[in-house]
Design an enzyme around this catalytic site. Structure first.
Site, PDB file in Angstrom:
ATOM      1  CE  LYS A 186      40.104  39.113  33.505  1.00 55.66           C
ATOM      2  NZ  LYS A 186      40.997  39.508  34.589  1.00 55.66           N
ATOM      3  CE  LYS A 210      44.218  35.830  34.788  1.00 56.68           C
ATOM      4  NZ  LYS A 210      44.781  37.120  34.328  1.00 56.68           N
ATOM      5  NE  ARG A 215      57.963  42.254  41.137  1.00 58.66           N
ATOM      6  CZ  ARG A 215      59.257  42.085  40.864  1.00 58.66           C
ATOM      7  NH1 ARG A 215      59.824  42.806  39.917  1.00 58.66           N
ATOM      8  NH2 ARG A 215      59.983  41.188  41.512  1.00 58.66           N
TER       9      ARG A 215
HETATM   10  C1  5MM Z   1      46.628  42.063  34.909  1.00 60.65           C
HETATM   11  O1  5MM Z   1      47.050  41.425  33.708  1.00 60.65           O
HETATM   12  C2  5MM Z   1      46.808  40.017  33.688  1.00 60.65           C
HETATM   13  C3  5MM Z   1      48.048  39.250  33.584  1.00 60.65           C
HETATM   14  O2  5MM Z   1      48.640  39.300  32.356  1.00 60.65           O
HETATM   15  P1  5MM Z   1      50.030  38.471  32.076  1.00 60.65           P
HETATM   16  O3  5MM Z   1      49.831  37.057  32.491  1.00 60.65           O
HETATM   17  O4  5MM Z   1      50.189  38.625  30.596  1.00 60.65           O
HETATM   18  O5  5MM Z   1      51.114  39.135  32.835  1.00 60.65           O
HETATM   19  C4  5MM Z   1      45.742  39.699  32.603  1.00 60.65           C
HETATM   20  O6  5MM Z   1      45.477  38.332  32.470  1.00 60.65           O
HETATM   21  C5  5MM Z   1      44.494  40.376  33.047  1.00 60.65           C
HETATM   22  O7  5MM Z   1      43.999  39.728  34.190  1.00 60.65           O
HETATM   23  C6  5MM Z   1      43.397  40.371  32.001  1.00 60.65           C
HETATM   24  O8  5MM Z   1      43.879  40.482  30.697  1.00 60.65           O
HETATM   25  C7  5MM Z   1      42.511  41.565  32.290  1.00 60.65           C
HETATM   26  O9  5MM Z   1      43.298  42.711  32.285  1.00 60.65           O
HETATM   27  P2  5MM Z   1      42.874  43.926  31.339  1.00 60.65           P
HETATM   28  O10 5MM Z   1      44.016  44.883  31.421  1.00 60.65           O
HETATM   29  O11 5MM Z   1      42.663  43.330  29.959  1.00 60.65           O
HETATM   30  O12 5MM Z   1      41.589  44.434  31.957  1.00 60.65           O
END
Ligand code: 5MM
Length: 340
Positions: A219, A136, A45
């Site tokens: 967002k 966020k 990671r």
């Molecule tokens: C990067 O993924 C973020 C974290 O997701 P988890 O908390 O489920 O692990 C996610 O919140 C992300 O910031 C948003 O969905 C935007 O990512 P995408 O892939 O939809 O552009």
């Protein structure tokens, strides 16, 4: 020099720049690594994210901020440099995911609510100490038979507003992320209807929780047909319907809107953003906060091998720059192909 929250929010949507969402929790990054057959270890990671953050040219030209996960904001690169410092040295702002993920919502079958408000003021204080400038929190709304319910929308909007108020009080700009999922067979108009309902509720709750909108970033999802829908909307229709819903719901006091990509193809996510910016002038900056649409190509190119570090960086840099152009309404398919 200390930046005010308004200055941080403006910097997050600086012209031609957007946010890299690299805050995958351990379960989510495992799914990403599984897809390229890479073991989900702390070292892997670290190496993967170091590769992205050391794409210095793209970071400087197209990335305004990076959303990190708790592990990453504390992690050091191979040479001992904190990853957050590598980001800050490119001029991008480090941010942090502070939600605790989704949990089933009582009496609402198939729906979830995002948790994590308990102890949040203390965690915000710690993250400020670790160099975070923004935070966020993602709420998830699913469309399906008989859902979403008002109970689900209300509970998630309230939690988002409480989170935003706690962050502002503690010195972080809150990214307010209510995601209406694109899973399902619903058409674009159903997505528009639900997105409008969700955003109306979110701004109402932000108001009642005394959140200063100038210190926030939204967002949202784009207004788009469900992945299984028989009628997929054109790029122009997605852009037009998304802007229409946002104009109805998002006050002009909000400095910027940074979309999530939600499972769109890399190029669709870029094209949609470009088309919306080309429709200007708009009341707010329109930019990106993509996870998958910025990382998918890089993840594949890297595939867990040190010798692919440069190829991974090239793939990430390309998508970052294309989205930077889209944030300025200057992207084109020709540029996409020329640089590729
Ligand atoms: C990067 O993924 C973020 C974290 O997701 P988890 O908390 O489920 O692990 C996610 O919140 C992300 O910031 C948003 O969905 C935007 O990512 P995408 O892939 O939809 O552009």
């Amino acid at each position: 020099m200390t930046m005010t929250l308004e200055q941080v929010a403006e910097a997050m949507v600086a012209p031609g720049k957007g946010i890299l969402a690299a805050d995958e929790s351990s379960g989510t990054i495992k799914r990403r690594f599984d897809s390229i057959k890479v073991e989900n270890t702390e070292e892997n990671r670290r190496d993967y994210r170091e590769m992205l953050f050391r794409s210095t040219d793209a970071m400087k030209t197209a990335i305004s901020g990076v959303i990190l996960y708790d592990e990453t904001i504390r992690q050091k690169a191979k040479d001992g440099t904190p990853l957050a410092k590598i980001i800050a040295d490119t001029g991008a702002l480090p941010g942090i995911k502070v939600d605790g993920g989704t949990k089933p919502l009582q009496f609402c079958k198939g729906e979830v609510v995002t948790e994590g408000l308990d102890g949040l003021p203390g965690r915000v204080k710690e993250y400020v100490g670790l160099g975070a400038k923004f935070a966020k929190w993602r709420a998830v709304i699913d469309i399906g038979q008989g859902i979403p319910s008002y109970t689900c929308i209300k509970a998630n909007a309230h939690a988002l507003a409480r989170y935003a108020a706690i962050c502002i009080e503690g010195g972080l700009v809150p990214i307010v992320e209510p995601e209406v999922l694109m899973d399902g067979a619903h058409d674009i108009d159903r997505c528009a209807e639900v997105t409008e309902w969700v955003l109306k509720e979110v701004y109402q709750e932000l108001y009642y929780n005394r959140v200063v909108l100038e210190q926030t970033i939204l967002k949202p999802n784009m207004v788009i047909a469900g992945k299984q829908s028989a009628r997929q909307a054109s790029r122009a229709e997605v852009a037009e319907k998304t802007v229409k819903v946002l104009k109805r719901c998002v006050p002009a006091a909000v400095p910027g809107i940074a979309f999530l990509s939600g499972g769109q193809s890399d190029e669709d996510a870029t094209a949609h953003l470009h088309l919306m910016n080309a429709m200007g002038p708009l009341p707010w900056k329109l930019s990106f906060s993509y996870g998958r649409a910025l990382q998918a190509a890089a993840l594949k190119a890297w595939s867990g091998k040190a010798e692919n570090f440069a190829a991974g960086q090239r793939a990430f840099s390309h998508r970052a720059k294309m989205n930077g152009l889209a944030a300025a309404g200057k992207w084109s398919e020709q540029k996409e192909k020329a640089v590729a």
